[in-house]
Design an enzyme around this catalytic site. Structure first.
Site, short mmCIF file in Angstrom:
data_model
loop_
_atom_site.label_atom_id
_atom_site.label_comp_id
_atom_site.label_asym_id
_atom_site.label_seq_id
_atom_site.Cartn_x
_atom_site.Cartn_y
_atom_site.Cartn_z
N LYS A 90 2.12 1.91 -5.21
CA LYS A 90 2.80 1.36 -6.39
C LYS A 90 1.95 1.49 -7.65
O LYS A 90 2.47 1.71 -8.74
CB LYS A 90 3.17 -0.11 -6.17
CG LYS A 90 4.21 -0.32 -5.09
CD LYS A 90 4.53 -1.79 -4.88
CE LYS A 90 3.38 -2.60 -4.37
NZ LYS A 90 2.89 -2.22 -3.05
N GLN B 21 2.31 -6.19 -3.02
CA GLN B 21 2.64 -6.22 -1.58
C GLN B 21 3.92 -5.40 -1.31
O GLN B 21 4.16 -4.43 -2.01
CB GLN B 21 2.76 -7.65 -1.05
CG GLN B 21 1.44 -8.40 -1.00
CD GLN B 21 1.06 -9.07 -2.31
OE1 GLN B 21 1.88 -9.71 -2.94
NE2 GLN B 21 -0.18 -8.96 -2.70
N ASP C 260 0.82 -1.22 0.00
CA ASP C 260 0.00 0.00 0.00
C ASP C 260 0.85 1.27 0.00
O ASP C 260 0.47 2.28 0.57
CB ASP C 260 -0.98 0.02 1.20
CG ASP C 260 -1.78 -1.26 1.27
OD1 ASP C 260 -2.28 -1.68 0.21
OD2 ASP C 260 -1.89 -1.84 2.36
N ARG D 189 -10.48 -3.02 4.79
CA ARG D 189 -10.09 -2.95 6.21
C ARG D 189 -9.32 -1.66 6.49
O ARG D 189 -8.51 -1.22 5.65
CB ARG D 189 -9.16 -4.13 6.56
CG ARG D 189 -9.85 -5.45 6.62
CD ARG D 189 -8.87 -6.55 6.97
NE ARG D 189 -7.88 -6.78 5.91
CZ ARG D 189 -6.87 -7.63 6.01
NH1 ARG D 189 -6.68 -8.30 7.13
NH2 ARG D 189 -6.03 -7.80 5.01
N GLY E 19 -4.09 -4.89 -4.41
CA GLY E 19 -5.11 -3.92 -4.82
C GLY E 19 -4.40 -2.65 -5.22
O GLY E 19 -3.95 -1.90 -4.37
N HIS E 20 -4.24 -2.44 -6.52
CA HIS E 20 -3.53 -1.27 -7.00
C HIS E 20 -4.53 -0.25 -7.55
O HIS E 20 -5.26 -0.53 -8.48
CB HIS E 20 -2.52 -1.65 -8.08
CG HIS E 20 -1.38 -2.46 -7.52
ND1 HIS E 20 -0.45 -3.10 -8.29
CD2 HIS E 20 -1.02 -2.71 -6.23
CE1 HIS E 20 0.43 -3.71 -7.51
NE2 HIS E 20 0.09 -3.48 -6.26
N THR F 64 -8.47 -3.96 -1.34
CA THR F 64 -9.01 -5.30 -1.61
C THR F 64 -10.10 -5.67 -0.61
O THR F 64 -11.14 -6.20 -0.97
CB THR F 64 -7.87 -6.34 -1.56
OG1 THR F 64 -6.91 -5.98 -2.55
CG2 THR F 64 -8.36 -7.74 -1.84
P1 IMP Z 1 -2.44 -12.93 2.16
O1 IMP Z 1 -1.49 -12.42 1.13
O2 IMP Z 1 -3.89 -12.73 1.81
O3 IMP Z 1 -2.14 -14.34 2.58
O4 IMP Z 1 -2.23 -12.04 3.49
C1 IMP Z 1 -1.03 -12.07 4.25
C2 IMP Z 1 -0.67 -10.69 4.80
O5 IMP Z 1 -0.30 -9.83 3.73
C3 IMP Z 1 -1.84 -9.98 5.50
O6 IMP Z 1 -1.32 -9.19 6.55
C4 IMP Z 1 -2.41 -9.08 4.41
O7 IMP Z 1 -3.10 -7.98 4.95
C5 IMP Z 1 -1.13 -8.67 3.71
N1 IMP Z 1 -1.32 -8.31 2.29
C6 IMP Z 1 -1.53 -9.14 1.25
N2 IMP Z 1 -1.62 -8.45 0.10
C7 IMP Z 1 -1.47 -7.16 0.42
C8 IMP Z 1 -1.43 -5.96 -0.36
O8 IMP Z 1 -1.54 -5.94 -1.59
N3 IMP Z 1 -1.25 -4.81 0.35
C9 IMP Z 1 -1.06 -4.79 1.70
N4 IMP Z 1 -1.08 -5.89 2.46
C10 IMP Z 1 -1.27 -7.06 1.83
#
Ligand code: IMP
Length: 428
Positions: free
Chosen positions: A16, A224, A13, A303, A40-41, A300
């Site tokens: 990017k 990420q 976040d 939250r 989520g871009h 996404t």
């Molecule tokens: P997962 O990728 O859904 O398994 O989540 C694992 C961790 O990565 C959690 O803390 C999510 O909130 C975080 N996370 C996954 N994708 C993103 C993203 O694109 N942006 C920010 N946090 C992310």
């Protein structure tokens, strides 16, 4: 410079999407290497907002080739929904959007297991996005995965699904007392997806190799962030793939080569969504202020994101792990109007000043951030396009970040729109 890897310096976040969209203008090929619809871009073009989860945001530039690379996990349902939204918004993708057959499919049991695992973890939950990402990568490593390329042949897909589902149903029933999933239902659902997805499947690593040979400009769009990397992040509160720069090469089938620019995208403050350590988190009014002013709600999942001052220790770590060559600083406009702004330059751990990110979990949990306090600014910097025209306080803020990181800030985003950007050194 022919290849640029864009990575997030903190926990995702960082903005990017906007940076990739900006650079996408000059690129020939934009590729994603890892992750899936957990990303989520957000991109704003002429006031219109686009949110991408799977498809590279470079798709908004007509004629650019966009790739969903080998290291991704693809939920066909999300992919097709995204295609539909793009088509409604008049974006044509035919002949320029490609998916790697090596990418893994996110299956219905992955989404179910993501939720069940989180419930089982209780208080120690990771706070995943619930998109089935972890369970899909778990299957890939355990060799229970089903790849996009398996959809090419109906018999191969059927056999693979039958074998895997047998094991998955045993697991669901015996460990979680969850009713078994029907082979017929999943098979026919995925055959439907296959029809719509297969026209986009191609050898993407070959496309990229040809692009390199022809000296095309390639942009690798990281998802990420560094601290969510499976190896280098705050394990186990991480995602299940490799958002670091080397992960971008691994996940697109490109080997290491010279002349790669690694652009670290760093937000002017730090945020994190989900659980896990976050040394500079502000659980007070200032944290709330940053969240509201910066619209820090997950693209996404919606939250609320946890917010805090910019963590320079993490930034320095990200520069090292990714071999970042320059930084793009985002959301600096959010700090406008504050009398003082802070940057964490080190941690205090057991009475000692520590400049490198500690690897001992207890130290990460217990460290106390040490801050530089800088003067704030009241001026509206959104219309500024030249670095020299920024207020002195903003330039001091930027230059303090450069001192900490040891690399230059080449881009500064001063607003959400494509054009709200100051370029100090053009990448291409
Ligand atoms: P997962 O990728 O859904 O398994 O989540 C694992 C961790 O990565 C959690 O803390 C999510 O909130 C975080 N996370 C996954 N994708 C993103 C993203 O694109 N942006 C920010 N946090 C992310």
């Amino acid at each position: 410079m022919t290849t640029c890897i864009v990575v997030g310096t903190h926990w995702g976040d960082e903005g990017k999407g906007k940076i990739v969209d900006y650079l996408g203008e000059g690129a020939d090929i934009v590729a994603r290497a890892q992750g899936g619809s957990n990303a989520g871009h957000t991109v704003v073009v002429d006031g219109e907002k686009f949110v991408f989860h799977l498809i590279p945001s470079g798709i908004l530039h007509p004629g650019k080739i966009c790739i969903l690379g080998d290291g991704m996990v693809i939920d066909p349902r999300s992919f097709l929904q995204e295609l539909e939204v793009l088509s409604r918004q008049g974006v044509k993708v035919e002949g320029r959007l490609f998916i790697s057959p090596k990418a893994h499919l996110v299956m219905p049991y992955h989404r179910i297991l993501d939720e069940l695992y989180e419930r089982l973890r209780g208080k120690g939950k990771i706070g995943t996005t619930g998109r089935g990402i972890g369970p899909a990568y778990e299957d890939k490593v355990a060799r229970w995965g089903i790849r996009v390329g398996d959809l090419w042949d109906q018999e191969i897909f059927a056999e693979r699904l039958r074998t895997v589902l047998h094991y998955k149903n045993l697991f669901l029933e015996r460990v979680f007392s969850h009713p078994p999933l029907s082979f017929e239902e999943i098979f026919s659902e995925y055959l439907g997806y296959a029809r719509d997805i297969l026209p986009y499947v191609a050898d993407t690593s070959l496309l990229l190799a040809k692009g390199l040979e022809e000296d095309r400009k390639i942009l690798l769009e990281g998802a990420q962030g560094t601290m969510l990397d499976l190896d280098h992040g705050t394990y186990p509160f991480v995602t299940s793939s490799y958002p670091v720069s080397s992960g971008s090469l691994l996940g697109t089938g490109m080997g290491p080569f010279s002349s790669i620019e690694v652009l670290g995208v760093c937000k002017a403050y730090t945020s994190r969504v989900g659980e896990g350590p976050f040394p500079t988190e502000l659980k007070d009014e200032m944290g709330e202020y940053l969240r509201e002013k910066g619209h820090e709600y997950g693209a996404t999942t919606g939250r609320p994101r946890r917010c805090g001052w910019l963590d320079g220790v993490v930034l320095r770590y990200a520069v090292r792990i990714n071999h970042i060559t320059s930084l793009a600083l985002t959301k600096i406009d959010v700090l406008r109007g504050l009398p003082r702004v802070k940057i964490c330059y080190a941690y205090e751990v057991e009475g000692k000043v520590v400049e490198d990110f500690p690897l001992r979990p207890r130290f990460v949990n217990e460290c106390r951030p040490l801050y530089w306090e800088l003067g704030g600014w009241d001026e509206d910097i959104a219309p500024v396009r030249e670095y020299a025209r920024l207020p002195l306080a903003v330039r001091r803020f930027v230059e303090s970040i450069e001192d900490l990181a040891g690399v230059p800030v080449s881009m500064i985003s001063v607003g959400p729109g494509r054009g709200d950007t100051i370029i100090r050194k053009a990448l291409w």
